[in-house]
Design a protein around this motif. Structure first.
Motif, PDB file in Angstrom:
ATOM      1  N   ARG A  77     -12.952  -5.988  28.171  1.00  0.00           N
ATOM      2  CA  ARG A  77     -13.561  -7.019  29.012  1.00  0.00           C
ATOM      3  C   ARG A  77     -14.082  -8.193  28.192  1.00  0.00           C
ATOM      4  O   ARG A  77     -14.395  -9.237  28.758  1.00  0.00           O
ATOM      5  CB  ARG A  77     -14.673  -6.434  29.873  1.00  0.00           C
ATOM      6  N   ALA A  78     -14.140  -8.044  26.867  1.00  0.00           N
ATOM      7  CA  ALA A  78     -14.513  -9.174  26.019  1.00  0.00           C
ATOM      8  C   ALA A  78     -13.480 -10.282  26.089  1.00  0.00           C
ATOM      9  O   ALA A  78     -13.806 -11.458  25.887  1.00  0.00           O
ATOM     10  CB  ALA A  78     -14.696  -8.716  24.577  1.00  0.00           C
ATOM     11  N   ASP A  79     -12.215  -9.922  26.370  1.00  0.00           N
ATOM     12  CA  ASP A  79     -11.147 -10.913  26.534  1.00  0.00           C
ATOM     13  C   ASP A  79     -10.060 -10.265  27.385  1.00  0.00           C
ATOM     14  O   ASP A  79      -9.182  -9.573  26.883  1.00  0.00           O
ATOM     15  CB  ASP A  79     -10.582 -11.352  25.184  1.00  0.00           C
ATOM     16  N   VAL A  80     -10.122 -10.513  28.687  1.00  0.00           N
ATOM     17  CA  VAL A  80      -9.213  -9.833  29.611  1.00  0.00           C
ATOM     18  C   VAL A  80      -7.830 -10.477  29.660  1.00  0.00           C
ATOM     19  O   VAL A  80      -6.952  -9.996  30.388  1.00  0.00           O
ATOM     20  CB  VAL A  80      -9.809  -9.781  31.036  1.00  0.00           C
ATOM     21  N   ASP A  81      -7.613 -11.513  28.892  1.00  0.00           N
ATOM     22  CA  ASP A  81      -6.313 -12.188  28.891  1.00  0.00           C
ATOM     23  C   ASP A  81      -5.481 -11.897  27.650  1.00  0.00           C
ATOM     24  O   ASP A  81      -4.334 -12.350  27.552  1.00  0.00           O
ATOM     25  CB  ASP A  81      -6.499 -13.700  29.027  1.00  0.00           C
ATOM     26  N   ARG A  82      -6.042 -11.137  26.704  1.00  0.00           N
ATOM     27  CA  ARG A  82      -5.317 -10.855  25.462  1.00  0.00           C
ATOM     28  C   ARG A  82      -5.320  -9.351  25.186  1.00  0.00           C
ATOM     29  O   ARG A  82      -6.352  -8.781  24.825  1.00  0.00           O
ATOM     30  CB  ARG A  82      -5.918 -11.627  24.287  1.00  0.00           C
ATOM     31  N   PRO A  83      -4.179  -8.708  25.357  1.00  0.00           N
ATOM     32  CA  PRO A  83      -4.102  -7.251  25.168  1.00  0.00           C
ATOM     33  C   PRO A  83      -4.477  -6.822  23.753  1.00  0.00           C
ATOM     34  O   PRO A  83      -4.179  -7.527  22.780  1.00  0.00           O
ATOM     35  CB  PRO A  83      -2.626  -6.943  25.454  1.00  0.00           C
ATOM     36  N   ASP A  84      -5.123  -5.675  23.664  1.00  0.00           N
ATOM     37  CA  ASP A  84      -5.403  -5.079  22.354  1.00  0.00           C
ATOM     38  C   ASP A  84      -4.661  -3.750  22.190  1.00  0.00           C
ATOM     39  O   ASP A  84      -4.936  -2.989  21.267  1.00  0.00           O
ATOM     40  CB  ASP A  84      -6.904  -4.905  22.127  1.00  0.00           C
ATOM     41  N   GLN A  85      -3.732  -3.481  23.104  1.00  0.00           N
ATOM     42  CA  GLN A  85      -2.857  -2.312  22.995  1.00  0.00           C
ATOM     43  C   GLN A  85      -1.456  -2.706  23.440  1.00  0.00           C
ATOM     44  O   GLN A  85      -1.289  -3.414  24.440  1.00  0.00           O
ATOM     45  CB  GLN A  85      -3.352  -1.170  23.893  1.00  0.00           C
ATOM     46  N   LEU A  86      -0.466  -2.246  22.692  1.00  0.00           N
ATOM     47  CA  LEU A  86       0.922  -2.318  23.131  1.00  0.00           C
ATOM     48  C   LEU A  86       1.291  -0.917  23.590  1.00  0.00           C
ATOM     49  O   LEU A  86       1.215   0.031  22.808  1.00  0.00           O
ATOM     50  CB  LEU A  86       1.836  -2.763  21.985  1.00  0.00           C
ATOM     51  N   ARG A  87       1.679  -0.782  24.847  1.00  0.00           N
ATOM     52  CA  ARG A  87       1.957   0.521  25.421  1.00  0.00           C
ATOM     53  C   ARG A  87       3.457   0.668  25.651  1.00  0.00           C
ATOM     54  O   ARG A  87       4.051  -0.112  26.391  1.00  0.00           O
ATOM     55  CB  ARG A  87       1.186   0.692  26.721  1.00  0.00           C
ATOM     56  N   ILE A  88       4.036   1.665  25.024  1.00  0.00           N
ATOM     57  CA  ILE A  88       5.481   1.887  25.083  1.00  0.00           C
ATOM     58  C   ILE A  88       5.734   3.097  25.970  1.00  0.00           C
ATOM     59  O   ILE A  88       5.401   4.225  25.622  1.00  0.00           O
ATOM     60  CB  ILE A  88       6.049   2.114  23.667  1.00  0.00           C
ATOM     61  N   ASP A  89       6.314   2.837  27.124  1.00  0.00           N
ATOM     62  CA  ASP A  89       6.571   3.869  28.119  1.00  0.00           C
ATOM     63  C   ASP A  89       8.030   4.306  28.007  1.00  0.00           C
ATOM     64  O   ASP A  89       8.938   3.529  28.305  1.00  0.00           O
ATOM     65  CB  ASP A  89       6.275   3.306  29.516  1.00  0.00           C
ATOM     66  N   LEU A  90       8.250   5.535  27.560  1.00  0.00           N
ATOM     67  CA  LEU A  90       9.590   6.096  27.441  1.00  0.00           C
ATOM     68  C   LEU A  90       9.861   6.916  28.702  1.00  0.00           C
ATOM     69  O   LEU A  90       9.365   8.037  28.853  1.00  0.00           O
ATOM     70  CB  LEU A  90       9.698   6.956  26.178  1.00  0.00           C
ATOM     71  N   ASP A  91      10.632   6.344  29.604  1.00  0.00           N
ATOM     72  CA  ASP A  91      10.785   6.861  30.955  1.00  0.00           C
ATOM     73  C   ASP A  91      12.162   7.503  31.145  1.00  0.00           C
ATOM     74  O   ASP A  91      13.174   6.801  31.230  1.00  0.00           O
ATOM     75  CB  ASP A  91      10.594   5.699  31.938  1.00  0.00           C
TER      76      ASP A  91
END
Length: 349
Positions: free
Chosen positions: A136-150
């Motif tokens: 919530r300190a910066d809701v416009d800049r992700p701090d995680q890259l999430r890789i979904d292997l589906d």
């Protein structure tokens, strides 16, 4: 018949649990109180996954039973639903973060800051927590890259595992470490903590570039094709999970399965031998007591996206590859290709 409410001590809070004996998982006989106690047993882990993140609540107030279904955009008559705004009457200790949907409309989402918030949400029937990949300190800049292997039809968890090891090797060559977890279903999720310097658009393009590189390396096993008719029997790297307002079930979340499976962090040594069925509300408390939070590093590490941004630039320069389609509910995005299913596009010519 409803049973009398109880209060459960969570830190300095007394969290009210209404109808504690209501059965939430009929096959296992698990009650609402046991669900709350499960989240408390993995408290450091679930709070580590959610702390200070705007979070959508996936609520199953009637529990999980045969035939139960989740409401969708097209059909709101389901037994469960996504709560994207803070519920009315929330206690004053339930804090919020203001986010903007792709449409531009704002919302104040629950933003857990203490374990009592998780217990309170579980009392509302929340089984799965969907935190944004931002603080919530910066809701416009992700701090995680999430890789979904589906896994797609014709593939399974073991296929996702093979792809995961190759993704790990690619990232390692860039000096990047990924943290794996089971999805609680058939797939695998890899979390990469990143410096919050890039926008959602840039992070999504970085994931597209990673997916394309994996597709080149494993063409018979990996796809980034958005349209299901083009994917075949391959593992889909769902790049749109990095689009704004798209989320993944958090670590330690419960999935609405008859066996109350959970999304479980695992070590890379375990990835090849583990199976989603190994991790449930019944087994995770003892495991957590033994191994602790295997995703703790997600909150303490931070990698640069620059190596993946370089892949984006290479794809544009050497292969003339640009953006890919967004989900249908998104407004048309700058640089996005025509959002038409290939078979229908052929029919229109």
């Amino acid at each position: 018949m409803a049973t009398e409410a109880v209060e459960i001590k969570v830190g300095e809070r007394a969290v009210r649990v209404s109808n504690p004996d209501k059965v939430y998982f009929a096959e296992l006989g698990l009650t609402k109180r046991q669900i709350v106690e499960y989240f408390l047993s993995v408290g450091d882990g679930i709070l580590g996954a959610l702390r200070d993140r705007p979070t959508t609540l996936e609520r199953w107030p009637g529990g999980v039973f045969e035939g139960a279904k989740l409401s969708t955009r097209a059909d709101h008559r389901g037994d469960a639903f996504y709560q994207k705004r803070i519920p009315k009457g929330a206690p004053d200790y339930v804090e919020t973060a203001r986010i903007a949907f792709p449409s531009g409309r704002p919302a104040d989402e629950v933003c857990p800051t203490e374990l009592a918030v998780v217990a309170w949400a579980a009392n509302l029937g929340t089984l799965t927590f969907h935190p944004w990949p931002v603080s919530r300190a910066d809701v416009d800049r992700p701090d995680q890259l999430r890789i979904d292997l589906d896994p797609q039809p014709g593939t399974d968890f073991s296929d996702a595992v093979r792809v995961a090891f190759e993704v790990r090797a690619l990232l390692a060559s860039m000096g990047i470490t990924a943290f794996p977890k089971t999805s609680g279903g058939r797939g695998l999720h890899l979390y990469v903590p990143i410096e919050p310097r890039w926008t959602f658009v840039e992070a999504r393009r970085a994931l597209i570039a990673l997916g394309r590189e994996m597709e080149r390396r494993m063409p018979d096993q990996v796809t980034v094709k958005w349209w299901k008719e083009e994917r075949g029997q391959r593992i889909f790297i769902d790049y749109n999970q990095m689009a704004r307002d798209r989320t993944i079930a958090s670590a330690y979340s419960i999935r609405p399965t008859q066996r109350a499976l959970v999304s479980a962090p695992v070590t890379w040594d375990e990835v090849g031998d583990a199976h989603p069925q190994d991790f449930s509300v019944l087994t995770m408390p003892e495991r957590f007591a033994q191994v602790g939070d295997l995703h703790a590093g997600v909150a303490t590490e931070a990698y640069s996206l620059e190596p993946l941004i370089e892949l984006v630039e290479r794809d544009q320069r050497d292969h003339d590859l640009g953006d890919m389609p967004y989900p249908p509910e998104y407004p048309k995005m700058a640089g996005e290709p025509k959002r038409v299913q290939p078979s229908k596009a052929r029919d229109d010519t």
